[in-house]
Design an enzyme around this catalytic site. Structure first.
Site, PDB file in Angstrom:
ATOM      1  N   LYS A   1       0.836  -1.193   0.000  1.00  0.00           N
ATOM      2  CA  LYS A   1       0.000   0.000   0.000  1.00  0.00           C
ATOM      3  C   LYS A   1       0.875   1.249   0.000  1.00  0.00           C
ATOM      4  CE  LYS A   1      -3.639  -2.077   2.921  1.00  0.00           C
ATOM      5  NZ  LYS A   1      -4.815  -1.892   2.063  1.00  0.00           N
TER       6      LYS A   1
ATOM      7  N   ARG B   1      -9.826 -11.994   2.855  1.00  0.00           N
ATOM      8  CA  ARG B   1     -10.645 -13.137   2.433  1.00  0.00           C
ATOM      9  C   ARG B   1      -9.882 -14.456   2.586  1.00  0.00           C
ATOM     10  NH1 ARG B   1     -11.145 -10.242  -3.232  1.00  0.00           N
ATOM     11  NH2 ARG B   1     -10.922  -8.552  -1.730  1.00  0.00           N
TER      12      ARG B   1
END
Length: 434
Positions: A211, A285
């Site tokens: 990020k 996830r």
């Protein structure tokens, strides 16, 4: 400073439709309107305004203060530093107990989300959650109602929790999975009402799909789903939950190192599903899959998972709503009824069968990101999770927690965690237990 409520408008010298005024007794007066629901927003805004003016110590005085407006004031007055005090009015026993339980559970959620990752490691998150639920059971039910185990580090690999192990193996702080059983029935064979599965990424760098610094600055909050479900279960216990609920927290740090997982890696899960890594920043996830497999094996009446999962959900609804995705219309209806009763904001996003075909892989059963040119990010993330719930069309609800944390303040909320959703999910557990 004393704070009172008034049904009369403020005098004109305080400004047109002023929410706040101050009287000769040096009291702050919050001026209510006719609509009860809008008054709760008004009270929260007034509390936020007072707090932003540097007021730290307040006493709520007068008979007009009841449970809901006291709670609204607390929500607006709260700040992450907690350098303030509120003296609440004395309410009747039941609303007084409810107010204290809300504060207790909301404080847990907000404090643990706001806590730096340097102290809140994956194992610490699992330990703190287990300690909190155990304390709630001891205070409101039976201390023997809670049992739990924490599986950490290499033991996750040995027991085939490959998602949590893979995501967390790049950090010096070992990944962990909390498996907690709240069973107040005294029957070890009691059926499970609900399984709750929470994403507990205590820091998310994005891994090799790293990020930018601005996007990473709040990533200590990526365990907000785990915190939310823990607080909700705690509040449900305080409200008298008398059925069995299991809590699974999937905890890890997603960091870069020579041992971190990479793009192109393939995870083989306990249920046989293989998943190709196309983006290491889609790690939530991957860890939730382990929790969902375990939850599904318990044959509960329903499953709820919560996660700060996608930027797509936040683009859709901002910081103002949690997003609900499910094919079970009745379960969604129950959630939204609970949200209405608790005055908390939820919004439904689409999840359809065709989304499951939008995460195809040439090398594995599925990929961990959407593989169509213009994909619905929140929906394809839900589609990934659906491969780990056998009957994904029924009795399973995914919540993408967009309202967990505010990077900048608003006229309702200070910077930091909000605690939104705790009451709604507690309400859902109690409604389904009837």
């Amino acid at each position: 400073m004393q704070i009172t409520l008034s049904n009369s408008p403020a005098s004109d010298n305080w400004g047109k439709n002023a929410v706040l005024s101050f009287n000769q007794e040096q009291q702050a007066v919050i001026h209510l309107k006719e609509d009860e629901k809008s008054n709760l927003v008004l009270v929260q805004k007034a509390a936020r305004k007072l707090r932003s003016q540097g007021i730290r110590d307040v006493e709520l005085v007068g008979e007009a203060w009841q449970l809901e407006n006291s709670w609204a004031f607390y929500q607006g007055f709260y700040t992450a530093k907690q350098n303030y005090s509120i003296e609440f009015p004395h309410l009747d026993d039941e609303p007084q107990d409810e107010l204290l339980a809300r504060i207790e559970c909301s404080d847990f959620v907000r404090e643990i989300i706001n806590e730096p990752a340097q102290t809140l490691t994956p194992i610490k998150l699992a330990e703190r959650a287990a300690e909190f639920i155990s304390t709630q059971a001891e205070n409101y039910a039976d201390k023997n109602a809670v049992s739990f185990k924490i599986i950490a580090g290499e033991a996750l690999n040995e027991q085939n929790y490959q998602g949590i192990f893979t995501v967390g193996r790049g950090s010096a702080n070992p990944p962990a999975m909390l498996q907690l059983d709240y069973n107040p029935t005294d029957n070890p064979d009691a059926p499970v009402l609900a399984c709750l599965v929470g994403k507990g990424i205590t820091f998310d760098s994005g891994g090799y799909s790293i990020k930018p610094s601005d996007g990473m600055s709040t990533m200590r909050t990526d365990m907000g789903g785990a915190a939310l479900l823990t607080g909700a279960l705690g509040l449900a216990i305080a409200r008298g939950l008398n059925q069995r609920v299991k809590l699974y927290l999937c905890c890890a740090e997603n960091l870069v190192s020579g041992n971190a997982f990479k793009l192109g890696d393939i995870i083989t899960y306990k249920n046989g599903v293989t998943a190709e890594i196309l983006n290491t920043d889609a790690e939530g996830r991957l860890v939730l899959a382990d929790g969902l497999i375990e939850a599904d094996s318990q044959n509960p009446q329903f499953i709820v998972d919560c996660a700060t999962l996608t930027g797509a959900a936040k683009v859709a609804v901002g910081n103002d709503y949690h997003c609900a995705l499910s094919m079970d219309d009745e379960l969604v209806k129950s959630l939204f009824q609970a949200a209405t009763e608790e005055n908390e904001p939820f919004w439904r996003l689409p999840f359809e069968e065709f989304h499951r075909a939008q995460i195809s892989s040439s090398f594995a059963d599925i990929a961990n990101t959407g593989t169509v040119p213009v994909g619905a990010g929140a929906s394809t993330a839900t589609a990934f999770l659906s491969y780990f719930v056998k009957n994904y069309q029924q009795h399973w609800l995914h919540i993408d927690c967009s309202a967990t944390y505010r990077k900048s303040g608003s006229d309702l909320w200070a910077v930091g965690a909000t605690g939104i959703g705790v009451k709604t999910l507690a309400n859902l557990l109690l409604t389904k237990s009837i």
